[in-house]
Design a protein around this motif. Structure first.
Motif, PDB file in Angstrom:
ATOM      1  N   ALA A  45    -118.439  -1.377  17.088  1.00  0.00           N
ATOM      2  CA  ALA A  45    -117.360  -1.263  16.255  1.00  0.00           C
ATOM      3  C   ALA A  45    -116.412  -2.280  16.055  1.00  0.00           C
ATOM      4  O   ALA A  45    -115.877  -2.466  15.100  1.00  0.00           O
ATOM      5  CB  ALA A  45    -116.862   0.135  16.970  1.00  0.00           C
ATOM      6  N   PRO A  59    -111.027  -1.281  17.367  1.00  0.00           N
ATOM      7  CA  PRO A  59    -111.723  -0.288  18.255  1.00  0.00           C
ATOM      8  C   PRO A  59    -111.071   0.088  19.483  1.00  0.00           C
ATOM      9  O   PRO A  59    -111.067   1.209  20.192  1.00  0.00           O
ATOM     10  CB  PRO A  59    -113.024  -0.603  18.358  1.00  0.00           C
ATOM     11  N   SER A  65    -109.642   5.164  16.122  1.00  0.00           N
ATOM     12  CA  SER A  65    -109.994   4.093  15.252  1.00  0.00           C
ATOM     13  C   SER A  65    -111.323   4.159  14.422  1.00  0.00           C
ATOM     14  O   SER A  65    -111.364   3.608  13.285  1.00  0.00           O
ATOM     15  CB  SER A  65    -110.108   2.947  16.277  1.00  0.00           C
ATOM     16  N   THR A  66    -112.251   5.098  14.766  1.00  0.00           N
ATOM     17  CA  THR A  66    -113.444   5.182  14.264  1.00  0.00           C
ATOM     18  C   THR A  66    -113.074   6.042  12.865  1.00  0.00           C
ATOM     19  O   THR A  66    -113.789   5.740  11.868  1.00  0.00           O
ATOM     20  CB  THR A  66    -114.505   5.906  14.944  1.00  0.00           C
TER      21      THR A  66
END
Length: 113
Positions: A45, A59, A65-66
């Protein structure tokens, strides 16, 4: 007298947008990303965030965040979907989503060369 309807209107989001280059569960098409995404998804990530022009700290420091990165990836590359789709698929299959984003970035790099 009005003319008959010959085709159904498409939802706004689907017009002019494309699909992901690989499916969410297509992890085995790129074993390198699959291994990193399975064993240490944060590292993958962080690489994805950097490749998208964001800080590699995203991340670790940004809540959800994803989901944010997946939505940005869709917007950058004009991919079909919605924020709700991003939330649900990320919630249930986060490592697979991270691998899918990595594959998408590689795909875009290849077609832009």
């Amino acid at each position: 007298m009005s003319s008959p309807v010959t085709s159904q209107p498409q939802p706004f989001a689907a017009q002019g947008q494309r699909l992901w280059s690989s499916g969410t569960f297509g992890c085995f098409s790129d074993m390198g990303s699959c291994l990193i995404g399975t064993l240490c998804p944060v590292i993958l990530a962080m690489r994805i965030a950097g490749d998208m022009g964001e800080s590699s700290c995203v991340p670790c420091c940004v809540p959800a965040s994803t989901i944010v990165m997946r939505t940005k990836t869709r917007m950058m590359f004009n991919i079909q979907g919605s924020i709700m789709d991003d939330c649900l698929i990320t919630h249930f299959c986060c490592p697979c989503v991270i691998c899918q984003m990595a594959r998408e970035l590689e795909y875009v790099k290849k077609i832009q060369q």
